[in-house]
Design an enzyme around this catalytic site. Structure first.
Site, mmCIF file in Angstrom:
data_model
loop_
_atom_site.group_PDB
_atom_site.id
_atom_site.type_symbol
_atom_site.label_atom_id
_atom_site.label_comp_id
_atom_site.label_asym_id
_atom_site.label_seq_id
_atom_site.Cartn_x
_atom_site.Cartn_y
_atom_site.Cartn_z
ATOM 1 N N ASP A 274 11.170 3.057 32.234
ATOM 2 C CA ASP A 274 11.364 3.396 30.834
ATOM 3 C C ASP A 274 12.127 2.113 29.935
ATOM 4 O O ASP A 274 12.401 2.212 28.630
ATOM 5 C CB ASP A 274 12.042 4.576 30.460
ATOM 6 C CG ASP A 274 11.410 5.712 30.618
ATOM 7 O OD1 ASP A 274 10.380 5.834 30.510
ATOM 8 O OD2 ASP A 274 11.915 6.794 31.417
ATOM 9 N N HIS B 235 17.628 5.713 39.007
ATOM 10 C CA HIS B 235 16.736 6.452 39.246
ATOM 11 C C HIS B 235 16.892 7.331 40.436
ATOM 12 O O HIS B 235 17.728 6.928 41.541
ATOM 13 C CB HIS B 235 15.085 5.928 39.516
ATOM 14 C CG HIS B 235 14.086 6.776 39.447
ATOM 15 N ND1 HIS B 235 14.060 7.485 40.657
ATOM 16 C CD2 HIS B 235 13.390 7.123 38.429
ATOM 17 C CE1 HIS B 235 12.601 8.351 40.153
ATOM 18 N NE2 HIS B 235 12.440 8.113 38.989
HETATM 19 N N1 CMC Z 1 24.318 3.928 33.747
HETATM 20 C C1 CMC Z 1 25.603 4.118 34.218
HETATM 21 N N2 CMC Z 1 25.683 4.584 35.553
HETATM 22 C C2 CMC Z 1 24.687 5.300 35.999
HETATM 23 C C3 CMC Z 1 23.380 5.363 35.585
HETATM 24 C C4 CMC Z 1 23.325 4.582 34.387
HETATM 25 N N3 CMC Z 1 21.978 4.539 33.908
HETATM 26 N N4 CMC Z 1 22.741 6.105 36.218
HETATM 27 C C5 CMC Z 1 23.593 6.506 37.145
HETATM 28 N N5 CMC Z 1 24.769 5.913 37.127
HETATM 29 C C6 CMC Z 1 25.901 6.198 38.051
HETATM 30 C C7 CMC Z 1 26.427 7.671 37.935
HETATM 31 O O1 CMC Z 1 27.659 7.881 36.971
HETATM 32 C C8 CMC Z 1 26.794 7.904 39.334
HETATM 33 O O2 CMC Z 1 28.254 7.447 39.552
HETATM 34 P P1 CMC Z 1 29.256 7.925 40.739
HETATM 35 O O3 CMC Z 1 28.419 8.089 41.830
HETATM 36 O O4 CMC Z 1 30.233 7.219 40.557
HETATM 37 O O5 CMC Z 1 29.469 9.473 40.016
HETATM 38 C C9 CMC Z 1 25.831 7.327 40.182
HETATM 39 O O6 CMC Z 1 25.405 6.299 39.435
HETATM 40 C C10 CMC Z 1 24.399 8.101 40.696
HETATM 41 O O7 CMC Z 1 24.241 8.817 39.439
HETATM 42 P P2 CMC Z 1 23.526 10.293 39.638
HETATM 43 O O8 CMC Z 1 23.765 10.810 37.950
HETATM 44 O O9 CMC Z 1 24.211 11.203 40.345
HETATM 45 O O10 CMC Z 1 22.079 9.999 39.997
HETATM 46 P P3 CMC Z 1 20.873 10.927 39.618
HETATM 47 O O11 CMC Z 1 20.030 10.585 40.701
HETATM 48 O O12 CMC Z 1 21.394 12.270 39.560
HETATM 49 O O13 CMC Z 1 20.165 10.518 38.170
HETATM 50 C C11 CMC Z 1 19.268 9.453 36.600
HETATM 51 C C12 CMC Z 1 19.122 9.761 37.883
HETATM 52 C C13 CMC Z 1 17.738 8.810 36.100
HETATM 53 C C14 CMC Z 1 18.962 10.748 35.624
HETATM 54 C C15 CMC Z 1 20.349 8.513 36.098
HETATM 55 O O14 CMC Z 1 20.046 7.300 36.670
HETATM 56 C C16 CMC Z 1 20.453 8.094 34.847
HETATM 57 O O15 CMC Z 1 20.915 9.157 33.725
HETATM 58 N N6 CMC Z 1 19.720 7.325 34.094
HETATM 59 C C17 CMC Z 1 19.671 6.756 32.511
HETATM 60 C C18 CMC Z 1 18.473 7.703 32.197
HETATM 61 C C19 CMC Z 1 17.063 6.971 32.509
HETATM 62 O O16 CMC Z 1 16.792 5.965 32.323
HETATM 63 N N7 CMC Z 1 16.133 8.319 32.851
HETATM 64 C C20 CMC Z 1 14.755 7.930 33.069
HETATM 65 C C21 CMC Z 1 14.465 8.105 34.623
HETATM 66 S S1 CMC Z 1 12.739 7.235 34.959
HETATM 67 C C22 CMC Z 1 11.936 8.207 34.176
HETATM 68 C C23 CMC Z 1 11.450 9.307 34.603
HETATM 69 O O17 CMC Z 1 11.088 9.486 35.874
HETATM 70 O O18 CMC Z 1 11.627 10.443 33.701
#
Ligand code: CMC
Length: 438
Positions: free
Chosen positions: A373, A316
């Site tokens: 989720d 998140h």
């Molecule tokens: N699985 C594996 N690696 C992950 C994941 C994951 N689910 N989420 C983040 N990472 C890694 C990502 O690769 C990155 O690694 P690095 O620093 O080495 O590049 C690091 O963690 C930070 O990730 P980010 O994408 O920069 O983080 P963000 O804050 O931009 O994204 C997120 C947050 C929710 C989009 C992401 O964690 C994700 O894609 N999760 C899966 C989708 C999901 O479950 N979404 C629902 C969110 S809760 C409901 C809502 O509020 O809508």
């Protein structure tokens, strides 16, 4: 238009001195009720000619808000100061809706009045029924929702003047009330069953289940376990401060667009798999994983930089600890499956996946925990909803938050059209080349 007080200006606690090659500048710093101090850069461009650059708004507060507070490090979520777990345990969804919109938990009389106001707006214009029939039967329910909610502004012309508080109030009630009816109609359309009219003797959540699962040929009795699980899901999803869809609603609304159009924009933003589409993606992922033996392979894929696969329902932007909503959801999941007598191997698979991921250094270092989720899809599947409806249910619940945030924005005296700047890295000026010479 009524204007709220400019509380933040009274909280200027200190200033930050910024040294640039054009001189030094003092930037005011505000102290919020909770959370980190916030530096005000609104005058930065005027005084220094500099923009700030913050793609994804990782360090930028886009507005002042009194609605929802999240402490991502501690795993805290509060609506108007109340802990989410207390609200989920003790309140109806309409009590929480009223709290989010007006700022206070209602007393008995206020609760009844609000519930009545919503109940008596649940029917939609009859013409809406024909509108639905223009969609393909296999259309994704979110595609239909974007269309039908946007279309509400073509049916309810008498509540579109956003400068009129009575119009704003009427649109608020209409949106919350009709969202349940439209979501249920979307479901009925997908499964090929007749639309079911709302029943005014039922609570918001019970009425929604009735409109989804009853059929004209036999009486329908709402299962209290299912109604309670649904109520909790709605409360947990009702607001989440300035996430992508809420920011979309605020940005759309900042131009003066009508609330129905703004909420349709929020639905479009929510649809993405990184946001509201994640609960649908979790079940698809669990299907793909298939059985416990395959979990390590998928965890490995999620950690591989060259593989786009991510563990859906994990991670998140704000929570760097267990998502407090996921805790309630996990409890609810066990309870619902037990009480409905559903033995879903996906729950065991999800729990094993959670255990292995939480033990893994990669997830620990990056502070990736299950989010809301991760378990909600399993509950919704047990209740009987197809996966394609999951994000629609999220949209239904989040409408309460979107409309609260939209109202707060409209009533903010400092509200201006949202207009971000950019870091332009395209071509410099080029001489035009006529078609014959290209
Ligand atoms: N699985 C594996 N690696 C992950 C994941 C994951 N689910 N989420 C983040 N990472 C890694 C990502 O690769 C990155 O690694 P690095 O620093 O080495 O590049 C690091 O963690 C930070 O990730 P980010 O994408 O920069 O983080 P963000 O804050 O931009 O994204 C997120 C947050 C929710 C989009 C992401 O964690 C994700 O894609 N999760 C899966 C989708 C999901 O479950 N979404 C629902 C969110 S809760 C409901 C809502 O509020 O809508």
């Amino acid at each position: 238009m009524s204007k709220a007080s400019t509380a933040v200006n009274q909280n200027v606690s200190k200033s930050y001195k910024l040294e640039t090659d054009k001189g030094s500048f003092d930037l005011p710093v505000y102290s919020p009720t909770n959370g980190p101090d916030v530096m005000d850069v609104t005058k930065l461009y005027g005084e220094t000619g500099l923009f700030t650059y913050d793609p994804g708004f990782a360090s930028t507060a886009s507005c002042e808000s009194k609605i929802t507070f999240i402490d991502g490090e501690e795993g805290i979520l509060r609506y108007r100061g109340y802990d989410i777990a207390d609200l989920a345990a003790n309140c109806t969804f309409m009590e929480v809706a009223r709290l989010l919109i007006y700022g206070e938990l209602p007393n008995k009389k206020e609760k009844e009045t609000f519930e009545n106001q919503i109940t008596y707006h649940t029917m939609v214009h009859e013409q809406m029924h024909f509108f639905y029939r223009g969609f393909r039967r296999d259309a994704h329910p979110m595609a239909i929702m974007v269309g039908v909610v946007g279309a509400l502004s073509s049916f309810y012309h008498d509540s579109l003047d956003i400068t009129n508080p009575e119009h704003r109030e009427l649109s608020t009630h209409r949106l919350i009330a009709k969202m349940a009816t439209l979501a249920a109609m979307t479901y009925k359309y997908a499964v090929g069953q007749p639309f079911i009219y709302p029943r005014n003797d039922l609570s918001y959540t019970e009425n929604f289940l009735h409109m989804c699962f009853s059929v004209p040929s036999e009486p329908y009795v709402v299962n209290p376990t299912v109604a309670s699980a649904m109520r909790r899901i709605f409360i947990l999803h009702a607001d989440h401060e300035q996430n992508a869809s809420t920011s979309t609603v605020r940005l759309a609304g900042s131009s003066g667009a009508n609330p129905f159009a703004c909420i349709a924009a929020g639905i479009a933003s929510l649809w993405g798999p990184a946001h509201g589409g994640a609960n649908e993606a979790v079940l698809t992922m669990l299907d793909e994983i298939g059985s416990k033996e395959n979990i390590p392979e998928f965890v490995k894929k999620a950690k591989d930089k060259n593989d786009p696969f991510r563990l859906m329902g994990f991670g998140h932007r704000v929570y760097k600890n267990y998502d407090p909503r996921a805790k309630v959801m996990q409890e609810s999941c066990h309870q619902v499956l037990k009480e409905l007598g559903v033995n879903d191997p996906k729950l065991e698979l999800a729990m094993e996946l959670e255990r292995l991921a939480l033990e893994d250094d990669y997830f620990a270092e990056k502070k990736l925990y299950p989010n809301v989720d991760f378990y909600s899809g399993i509950i919704l599947k047990a209740i009987g909803f197809p996966t394609s409806m999951f994000t629609v249910l999220f949209a239904l619940a989040r409408t309460v938050g979107w409309i609260s945030q939209w109202r707060e924005m409209i009533e903010d005296p400092r509200q201006r059209i949202g207009r971000p700047r950019q870091l332009y890295t395209g071509e410099g000026e080029r001489k035009f080349v006529p078609l014959s010479k290209r």
